[in-house]
Design a protein around this motif. Structure first.
Motif, short mmCIF file in Angstrom:
data_model
loop_
_atom_site.label_atom_id
_atom_site.label_comp_id
_atom_site.label_asym_id
_atom_site.label_seq_id
_atom_site.Cartn_x
_atom_site.Cartn_y
_atom_site.Cartn_z
N ARG A 24 9.10 34.49 -16.82
CA ARG A 24 8.30 33.32 -17.25
C ARG A 24 7.47 33.68 -18.48
NH1 ARG A 24 7.54 28.42 -13.40
NH2 ARG A 24 9.10 29.09 -11.72
N GLY A 25 7.45 32.85 -19.41
CA GLY A 25 6.62 33.13 -20.61
C GLY A 25 7.00 34.29 -21.46
N THR A 26 7.99 34.71 -21.42
CA THR A 26 8.72 35.69 -22.30
C THR A 26 9.96 35.21 -22.82
OG1 THR A 26 10.12 36.93 -20.87
CG2 THR A 26 7.88 37.25 -20.69
N LEU A 27 10.55 35.66 -23.86
CA LEU A 27 11.41 35.46 -24.46
C LEU A 27 12.85 36.59 -24.12
CD1 LEU A 27 10.43 34.79 -28.31
CD2 LEU A 27 11.04 33.04 -26.37
N GLU A 28 12.29 37.42 -23.25
CA GLU A 28 13.21 38.47 -22.84
C GLU A 28 14.25 38.05 -21.51
OE1 GLU A 28 10.79 41.63 -21.53
OE2 GLU A 28 9.62 41.93 -23.53
#
Length: 353
Positions: free
Chosen positions: A177-181
């Motif tokens: 969550r809260g990442t683009l990974e």
């Protein structure tokens, strides 16, 4: 909707309108009414196993049960032709998967900050997040307790393994969550674990406990897995395009919580300007307030709805194919007709959008 096989009895999804598909789905569930009634009674009996102090909390969760698709998959996977004479083992197995599912919903709502579930306050909002975490744990523990009472260890082994995999999927998603990974492959892995696994084990246990041949049980399990993947993709699409009152739960939580799902993956891929991609990135990373109305408008303009809908139907076609060799067994036609609910719901989302 995927093309129907001409030799699959009871399959009307090929050219059915949303109205007729909904009626078909209702007909299937009407067949399960005796089993669902027995399931409800069994779940009520289980409440006496909870300590008096938390019994009302467990009952609250039972009362917010929805369509009970997973128990339905147990019953349909083990269908022999007469719901009235369904073995008690199917009722107990259905209760196990429903309790596991309810526990995961309690935990999901905490992580999503959701206010509503089945048009009622979530357990987290009713009792507080700290108590709700432990309530979910209690529901999981009782599910394993019921599973352990089967004469064979297979039920407990399958359920505990499935529960671990569901939790693994949720953990992976939470960490992202809260990442683009997150890639498309990552997304597919997450939903295969967190949602499709319970669909899979429901179909498998239904077939096994009803005494159906092992090759069919394995095919039914794969059918359930594919159906579960399709259902989760639909759920992720509904988070943007659904009507909160009609669906009965808090929507719009995925973008707000930084959860990357297929609609967002497809949108990011289609945004043509660096500025648009940077703006969406800021929302996902919580550096800017989410703008769901703008994102829905972009999804409509850029064909995201159609792309995600196509992904749902691809899974449904794969589910149909895996059951084709077992079409003469009693459960297969009913399982295939169950796909109609997703077609119906996707069509409704399209109308709402």
């Amino acid at each position: 909707m995927p093309a129907a096989s001409n030799n699959t009895p009871g399959n009307t999804a090929n050219d059915a309108s949303p109205r007729s598909v909904a009626q078909d789905f209702a007909t299937v569930f009407a067949l399960l009414k005796p089993q669902m009634t027995r399931l409800d009674a069994f779940l009520r009996e289980q409440m006496t196993g909870f300590e008096p102090e938390i019994r009302p909390m467990a009952e609250y969760c039972i009362d917010t049960s929805g369509k009970r698709i997973r128990p339905a998959l147990v019953f349909l996977g083990g269908w022999t032709g007469d719901a009235e004479d369904a073995p008690q083992e199917l009722i107990r197995a259905a209760a196990v998967v429903e309790l596991v599912h309810l526990a995961t919903l309690v935990h999901d709502d905490i992580m999503d900050g959701a206010e509503l579930r089945r048009n009622r306050r979530t357990a987290a909002r009713e009792y507080g997040a700290e108590a709700a975490v432990l309530l979910g744990d209690a529901l999981l523990a009782h599910a394993v307790h019921i599973a352990a009472q089967f004469p064979t260890t297979e039920v407990c082994a399958e359920v505990s393994n499935a529960t671990r995999r569901v939790c693994a999927g949720e953990i992976i998603q939470t960490m992202r969550r809260g990442t683009l990974e997150i890639t498309l492959e990552d997304y597919q892995r997450i939903i295969d674990l967190k949602t499709a696994e319970l669909f899979r084990v429901s179909c498998y246990l239904g077939g096994r406990l009803a005494g159906h041949p092992l090759p069919y049980c394995l095919a039914a399990a794969e059918f359930g897995r594919r159906l579960g993947v399709a259902y989760q993709i639909y759920d992720d699409l509904a988070d943007f395009f659904g009507d909160e009152k009609r669906i009965g739960k808090t929507l719009g939580t995925d973008l707000a919580s930084g959860k990357i799902t297929l609609p967002l993956i497809e949108l990011f891929k289609r945004l043509s300007s660096d500025a648009d991609r940077a703006a969406l990135t800021d929302e996902i990373l919580k550096r800017a307030a989410p703008r769901p109305d703008l994102r829905i408008q972009q999804m409509n303009t850029l064909g995201v709805f159609e792309a995600v809908s196509d992904a749902i139907h691809a899974e449904l076609r794969a589910a149909e194919a895996v059951l084709a060799p077992h079409a003469t067994l009693p459960p297969a036609p009913l399982l295939l007709r169950l796909r109609g609910v997703l077609h119906d719901q996707v069509m409704t989302l399209k109308k709402d959008s």
